[in-house]
Motif scaffolding. Structure first.
Motif, short mmCIF file in Angstrom:
data_model
loop_
_atom_site.label_atom_id
_atom_site.label_comp_id
_atom_site.label_asym_id
_atom_site.label_seq_id
_atom_site.Cartn_x
_atom_site.Cartn_y
_atom_site.Cartn_z
N GLN A 289 0.85 -1.19 0.00
CA GLN A 289 0.00 0.00 0.00
C GLN A 289 0.89 1.24 0.00
N SER B 218 -0.04 3.86 4.23
CA SER B 218 -0.53 2.90 5.20
C SER B 218 0.03 3.25 6.58
N TRP B 219 -0.71 2.91 7.62
CA TRP B 219 -0.23 3.13 8.98
C TRP B 219 0.71 2.04 9.42
#
Length: 138
Positions: free
Chosen positions: A86, A89-90
């Motif tokens: 991604q 993203s975290w």
């Protein structure tokens, strides 16, 4: 594994960090700090002359680097849909679960990137102290 971007992802991050470090150095050279006797201060960045050209070149390099990074992620996701990355993203990409060989390879690369990163940040206090002393009129 040859075209797996998950292996080179930390190096892409280090490249972005190196470009941002050049921005920090440019700020220290093109900034004017004025300290007033009443406790206030003023901070101004100048884009005149050669430093303006350098600002433009570094900004262009950063934009091209960002486009190449996003393009590489898109190409990786098309080649390997089972291991998608991604863009935003975290959760860091380092926390992915894979086989032991892949984890060992990533750990070795992380060790190398930490050594490179330490070498780059080794001179950071010199630039910060230079800009502070320049602002104080030394």
């Amino acid at each position: 594994m040859k075209n797996d971007m998950r292996i080179t992802y930390p190096l892409w991050q280090l490249g972005a960090i190196a470009i941002l470090m050049v921005f920090v150095v440019l700020i220290s050279y093109s900034a004017d700090f004025t300290i007033y006797s009443n406790g206030g201060f003023e901070f101004a960045i100048s884009f005149e002359g050669e430093l303006g050209i350098v600002w433009g070149v570094i900004s262009l390099i950063f934009v091209v680097y960002l486009v190449l990074f996003i393009w590489s992620i898109i190409m990786h996701n098309n080649r390997m849909p089972q291991h998608k990355i991604q863009i935003f993203s975290w959760k860091p990409q380092e926390y992915m679960e894979d086989d032991e060989l892949f984890q060992d390879l990533r750990n070795e690369q992380r060790k190398k990137s930490i050594l490179i990163l330490f070498g780059q940040f080794h001179y950071w206090p010199v630039y910060v102290s230079h800009s502070v002393l320049k602002g104080l009129g030394w």
